[in-house]
Design an enzyme around this catalytic site. Structure first.
Site, short mmCIF file in Angstrom:
data_model
loop_
_atom_site.label_atom_id
_atom_site.label_comp_id
_atom_site.label_asym_id
_atom_site.label_seq_id
_atom_site.Cartn_x
_atom_site.Cartn_y
_atom_site.Cartn_z
N GLN A 52 4.47 6.58 0.29
CA GLN A 52 5.39 5.28 -0.71
C GLN A 52 6.78 5.17 -1.02
O GLN A 52 7.45 4.55 -1.04
CB GLN A 52 4.46 5.37 -1.74
N CYS A 63 -0.62 -3.66 -4.15
CA CYS A 63 0.28 -1.96 -4.23
C CYS A 63 1.84 -2.38 -3.90
O CYS A 63 2.23 -3.39 -3.48
CB CYS A 63 -0.30 -1.64 -2.76
N LEU A 64 2.72 -1.98 -4.57
CA LEU A 64 4.62 -1.65 -3.98
C LEU A 64 4.25 -1.49 -2.60
O LEU A 64 5.46 -2.61 -2.55
CB LEU A 64 4.23 -0.90 -5.24
N GLY A 112 0.67 2.83 -10.18
CA GLY A 112 0.24 4.00 -10.38
C GLY A 112 1.31 4.12 -8.80
O GLY A 112 2.40 3.22 -7.78
N HIS A 135 -7.34 4.04 -5.29
CA HIS A 135 -6.55 3.45 -4.50
C HIS A 135 -5.24 4.71 -4.14
O HIS A 135 -4.66 4.80 -2.95
CB HIS A 135 -5.63 2.27 -5.48
N GLU A 136 -4.52 5.54 -5.39
CA GLU A 136 -3.82 6.52 -5.14
C GLU A 136 -4.56 7.23 -3.95
O GLU A 136 -3.31 7.98 -2.93
CB GLU A 136 -3.73 6.83 -6.42
N HIS A 156 -3.78 6.09 -0.46
CA HIS A 156 -2.81 6.07 0.04
C HIS A 156 -2.24 8.40 0.77
O HIS A 156 -1.39 8.03 1.88
CB HIS A 156 -1.90 6.57 -0.93
NI NI Z 1 -0.41 1.45 -3.32
#
Ligand code: NI
Length: 191
Positions: free
Chosen positions: A54, A102-103, A49, A144-145, A148
């Site tokens: 991000q 997480c990226l 995701g 999680h998304e 963000h």
């Molecule tokens: Ni993330």
């Protein structure tokens, strides 16, 4: 379409609340292009995701997709889903400790308690309204998304710092036990 740079922990944009997208904005070439770029960026990075924060945009848009993901091979598949202005509500009281990465947090994972069931209401990229229940690891991915978009990182929700691991140490020492628990959850509650 292009791959954008992914912001990493410490960048203030990850700590801001993204704002709702208006119908006019959603129809605009600029926002449609942003969505295309988010999909490209998520796929290029091997993420499950990606939220707009991000890539430095403070709009309530995230993309989710799981298709034999090499970073998360145990996650049930999720077809490409664009979520705009999402609202997430818990369904039931049960939580499950998910080992997340997480990226925007390179080479770190940790255990986060997520609701096992969530109702997710959102628009798609064409403005269509969706309302459905997500369960298990998939519910965790959506939580999680949406976190963000509220300026929250999984780091904030790790209750036990001793669960932090690098990806290499997760593979070496923790993966098998987590995957066994995760498979049992998915078998019990679905996705
Ligand atoms: Ni993330």
């Amino acid at each position: 379409m292009s791959v954008r740079a992914i912001r990493t922990v410490g960048d203030p944009v990850l700590r801001e609340r993204a704002r709702e997208v208006t119908p006019e904005e959603l129809r605009s070439r600029e926002v449609q292009r942003l969505i295309d770029d988010m999909v490209d960026t998520m796929r290029a990075a091997g993420g499950a995701g990606l939220a707009a924060n991000q890539v430095g945009e403070l709009l309530r848009i995230a993309v989710v997709e799981v298709d034999r993901n090499p970073r998360y091979p145990y996650k049930p598949p999720i077809p490409l889903t664009v979520i705009v202005n999402p609202v997430v509500e818990p369904v039931g009281d049960e939580t499950f400790a998910i080992n997340e990465g997480c990226l925007s947090v390179p080479d770190l994972r940790g255990a986060v308690d997520r609701h096992v069931g969530v109702r997710v209401r959102h628009l798609d990229r064409h403005g269509g309204a969706h309302d459905g229940v997500r369960r298990g690891l998939t519910a965790g991915t959506f939580q999680h998304e949406v976190d963000h978009l509220d300026g929250v990182l999984f780091l904030d929700r790790v209750r036990d710092p001793s669960t932090f691991t690098t990806w290499e140490q997760f593979e070496r020492h923790h993966r098998d036990a987590f995957v066994a628990r995760a498979r049992a959850l998915v078998e019990r509650v679905g996705s």
